[in-house]
Each structure stands twice: as C-alpha cells, then as structure tokens.
Design an enzyme around this catalytic site. Sequence first.
Site, PDB file in Angstrom:
ATOM      1  N   LYS A 131       0.705  -1.259   0.151  1.00  0.00           N
ATOM      2  CA  LYS A 131       0.135  -0.096  -0.070  1.00  0.00           C
ATOM      3  C   LYS A 131       0.940   1.285  -0.016  1.00  0.00           C
ATOM      4  O   LYS A 131       0.580   2.140  -0.899  1.00  0.00           O
ATOM      5  CB  LYS A 131      -0.944  -0.088   1.131  1.00  0.00           C
ATOM      6  CG  LYS A 131      -1.969  -1.023   1.591  1.00  0.00           C
ATOM      7  CD  LYS A 131      -2.872  -0.833   2.382  1.00  0.00           C
ATOM      8  CE  LYS A 131      -2.290  -0.948   3.785  1.00  0.00           C
ATOM      9  NZ  LYS A 131      -1.547  -2.049   4.104  1.00  0.00           N
ATOM     10  N   ARG A 162      11.691  -7.647   4.572  1.00  0.00           N
ATOM     11  CA  ARG A 162      11.639  -6.301   4.333  1.00  0.00           C
ATOM     12  C   ARG A 162      12.644  -5.474   5.165  1.00  0.00           C
ATOM     13  O   ARG A 162      12.529  -5.595   6.561  1.00  0.00           O
ATOM     14  CB  ARG A 162      10.082  -5.772   4.581  1.00  0.00           C
ATOM     15  CG  ARG A 162      10.071  -4.045   4.316  1.00  0.00           C
ATOM     16  CD  ARG A 162       8.684  -3.685   4.316  1.00  0.00           C
ATOM     17  NE  ARG A 162       7.793  -3.612   5.200  1.00  0.00           N
ATOM     18  CZ  ARG A 162       6.659  -3.178   5.425  1.00  0.00           C
ATOM     19  NH1 ARG A 162       5.901  -2.902   4.376  1.00  0.00           N
ATOM     20  NH2 ARG A 162       6.088  -3.152   6.506  1.00  0.00           N
ATOM     21  N   ARG A 206      -0.252  -9.529  13.320  1.00  0.00           N
ATOM     22  CA  ARG A 206      -0.597  -8.184  12.249  1.00  0.00           C
ATOM     23  C   ARG A 206      -1.727  -8.815  11.319  1.00  0.00           C
ATOM     24  O   ARG A 206      -2.715  -8.124  10.956  1.00  0.00           O
ATOM     25  CB  ARG A 206       0.167  -7.411  11.496  1.00  0.00           C
ATOM     26  CG  ARG A 206       1.299  -6.614  12.509  1.00  0.00           C
ATOM     27  CD  ARG A 206       2.436  -6.348  11.724  1.00  0.00           C
ATOM     28  NE  ARG A 206       2.357  -5.369  10.751  1.00  0.00           N
ATOM     29  CZ  ARG A 206       3.131  -4.758   9.960  1.00  0.00           C
ATOM     30  NH1 ARG A 206       4.465  -5.373   9.949  1.00  0.00           N
ATOM     31  NH2 ARG A 206       2.899  -4.221   8.888  1.00  0.00           N
ATOM     32  N   ARG A 244      11.816  -3.138  10.882  1.00  0.00           N
ATOM     33  CA  ARG A 244      10.878  -2.836  11.802  1.00  0.00           C
ATOM     34  C   ARG A 244      10.643  -3.802  12.905  1.00  0.00           C
ATOM     35  O   ARG A 244      10.587  -5.187  12.325  1.00  0.00           O
ATOM     36  CB  ARG A 244       9.674  -2.429  11.024  1.00  0.00           C
ATOM     37  CG  ARG A 244       9.704  -1.165  10.317  1.00  0.00           C
ATOM     38  CD  ARG A 244       8.413  -0.762   9.227  1.00  0.00           C
ATOM     39  NE  ARG A 244       7.259  -1.237   9.812  1.00  0.00           N
ATOM     40  CZ  ARG A 244       6.152  -0.912   9.263  1.00  0.00           C
ATOM     41  NH1 ARG A 244       6.011  -0.049   7.953  1.00  0.00           N
ATOM     42  NH2 ARG A 244       5.118  -1.444   9.657  1.00  0.00           N
ATOM     43  N   ARG A 280      -9.228   1.674   9.745  1.00  0.00           N
ATOM     44  CA  ARG A 280      -8.490   0.145   9.890  1.00  0.00           C
ATOM     45  C   ARG A 280      -9.559  -0.708  10.813  1.00  0.00           C
ATOM     46  O   ARG A 280      -9.315  -1.747  11.155  1.00  0.00           O
ATOM     47  CB  ARG A 280      -7.268   0.124  10.496  1.00  0.00           C
ATOM     48  CG  ARG A 280      -6.145  -0.509  10.082  1.00  0.00           C
ATOM     49  CD  ARG A 280      -4.882  -0.198  10.159  1.00  0.00           C
ATOM     50  NE  ARG A 280      -3.702  -1.018  10.131  1.00  0.00           N
ATOM     51  CZ  ARG A 280      -2.532  -0.506   9.593  1.00  0.00           C
ATOM     52  NH1 ARG A 280      -2.372   0.591   9.093  1.00  0.00           N
ATOM     53  NH2 ARG A 280      -1.543  -1.311   9.914  1.00  0.00           N
TER      54      ARG A 280
HETATM   55  P1  AMP Z   1       1.397   0.358   9.040  1.00  0.00           P
HETATM   56  O1  AMP Z   1       2.758   1.057   8.557  1.00  0.00           O
HETATM   57  O2  AMP Z   1       0.288   0.874   8.334  1.00  0.00           O
HETATM   58  O3  AMP Z   1       1.579  -0.986   8.918  1.00  0.00           O
HETATM   59  O4  AMP Z   1       1.293   0.767  10.548  1.00  0.00           O
HETATM   60  C1  AMP Z   1       2.214   0.341  11.567  1.00  0.00           C
HETATM   61  C2  AMP Z   1       1.406   0.465  12.902  1.00  0.00           C
HETATM   62  O5  AMP Z   1       0.873   1.532  13.090  1.00  0.00           O
HETATM   63  C3  AMP Z   1       0.182  -0.693  13.004  1.00  0.00           C
HETATM   64  O6  AMP Z   1       0.578  -1.951  13.112  1.00  0.00           O
HETATM   65  C4  AMP Z   1      -0.567  -0.077  14.278  1.00  0.00           C
HETATM   66  O7  AMP Z   1      -0.047  -0.206  15.361  1.00  0.00           O
HETATM   67  C5  AMP Z   1      -0.392   1.405  13.859  1.00  0.00           C
HETATM   68  N1  AMP Z   1      -1.612   2.067  13.080  1.00  0.00           N
HETATM   69  C6  AMP Z   1      -1.285   2.520  11.645  1.00  0.00           C
HETATM   70  N2  AMP Z   1      -2.572   2.815  11.478  1.00  0.00           N
HETATM   71  C7  AMP Z   1      -3.394   2.609  12.361  1.00  0.00           C
HETATM   72  C8  AMP Z   1      -5.005   2.660  12.545  1.00  0.00           C
HETATM   73  N3  AMP Z   1      -5.554   3.170  11.385  1.00  0.00           N
HETATM   74  N4  AMP Z   1      -5.412   2.435  13.731  1.00  0.00           N
HETATM   75  C9  AMP Z   1      -4.704   1.994  14.833  1.00  0.00           C
HETATM   76  N5  AMP Z   1      -3.341   1.846  14.711  1.00  0.00           N
HETATM   77  C10 AMP Z   1      -2.608   2.091  13.348  1.00  0.00           C
END
Ligand code: AMP
Length: 206
Positions: A13, A127, A163, A152, A88
């Site tokens: 994404k 990654r 996740r 990460r 989300r």
């Molecule tokens: P991502 O890079 O989008 O995978 O986001 C990394 C982490 O940020 C996620 O695993 C959540 O802990 C937090 N996060 C990102 N977006 C959201 C969201 N919309 N609601 C809650 N936590 C979020």
Amino acid sequence: MRLLLVGPPGAGKGTQAQFLAAHYSIPHISTGDIFRANLKAGTDIGNQARVYMDRGELVPDDVTNEMVRLRLEESDASKGFLLDGWPRNIAQAQYFDGILCAKNISMDAVLEMQISDAQIIARLSSRRTCRDCGKPSQGEKCGACGGELYQREDDKEEVIANRLKVYADQTAPIIAFYRDKGLLLTTPATGSVADITAQAIALLSK
Ligand code: AMP
C-alpha cells in the site's frame, strides 16, 4: 480525488500510495508513517503508540482518529487525499463517515489490494526500512537517500502473524462496509510495482 487504500500489511500500500498520490497530485496520508515519525520524535502520540505498534496491534481509536482528523484539516488535503492505513476498523470507518458528512464531501473510491498470506509473510520478513526517510529498500543502504536500513520491530515473524490476525478480525470487515456503499474496487497486489500502479489507475478511471 479522494481515495482510500485497503489491504493487509505487506500488500504494498505504501509503495502504491506514493505513485498514486503523485499521479493525482494529492497528499499521501499514512497513519503508520505518522506514528513512526512521532515515535522517532518522542512525542506524546509516539509514546502512546509504541507499545501497540511493537506488538502489531491497533493504536486506540481515540488517539488515531484525532490524529487523522487534524491531518485532514491541513490545507493540502482540501483538494483531495489518499488515505493509507486508516480507517482500519469499522469504528474508524464510521468516524470517517462523520468527517466526510460534516465537510459535505464523499470518497471517490476505496481500492482493495489483494495478496495471499504466504506472499505477505515472505515479503515482510525480508523487508528492510530506512531509518531516515522511512522507505522500504534492499541492500546495505537506502536506495532513495543512502540512510541506514533496519528491520521494523513489527516486521519480525512473530509480530507479522499477529498483524495478519488483526487485519482479518478488525480491518477486513471494512471491505464489505465500502462494498455496500458502492465504492469498492479490487486489484491484485502481485506483479511489478509499475504494473500494479497502471492497473489501479485504469480501474480508477473507469
Ligand atoms: P502500518 O505501517 O500501516 O502497517 O502501521 C504500523 C502500525 O501503526 C500498525 O501496526 C498499528 O500499530 C499502527 N497503526 C497504523 N494505522 C493505524 C490505524 N488506522 N489504527 C490503529 N493503529 C494504526
């Protein structure tokens, strides 16, 4: 263009969002990137989010929703935006409906990126991310800015499984939510980055 990208972690994404945002000249708003910037800067939001992020769980809705609400108030979002990683869950999607309704605007499309669990695990566990610019990269140094690469915390295998579970339980239901509104478009998230972008743009221009 007001666009939302939905898909499991590792669907690409973030990568597609960069190309699509540039194509439509709209800001790319990634809640994951905003949280990571807050973590790095040691802000209150970063400190509140850290424990959830490290476990691959969702940061509580009140923190996340308010952060996005403020971001959408910034002037660059007035001409459109591409949301990546928010909403989300259903509660966030309903909160977003409230924002859209108050602004008297609507979404143009919700683009779902589809990929299998096996491909996600292979992609995420290998990654590496740049400590400086936050972009994914391969090799010794970041291909974009030369910064140091790291894994990460939430790309470690035990966290990836969590996740994926969080995605299936909490995020996947928003796909039906947007399908019912007639906004959902679906594209496979495998193949070359350029092909996926081209397919997405073709779908969005129909
Ligand atoms: P991502 O890079 O989008 O995978 O986001 C990394 C982490 O940020 C996620 O695993 C959540 O802990 C937090 N996060 C990102 N977006 C959201 C969201 N919309 N609601 C809650 N936590 C979020």
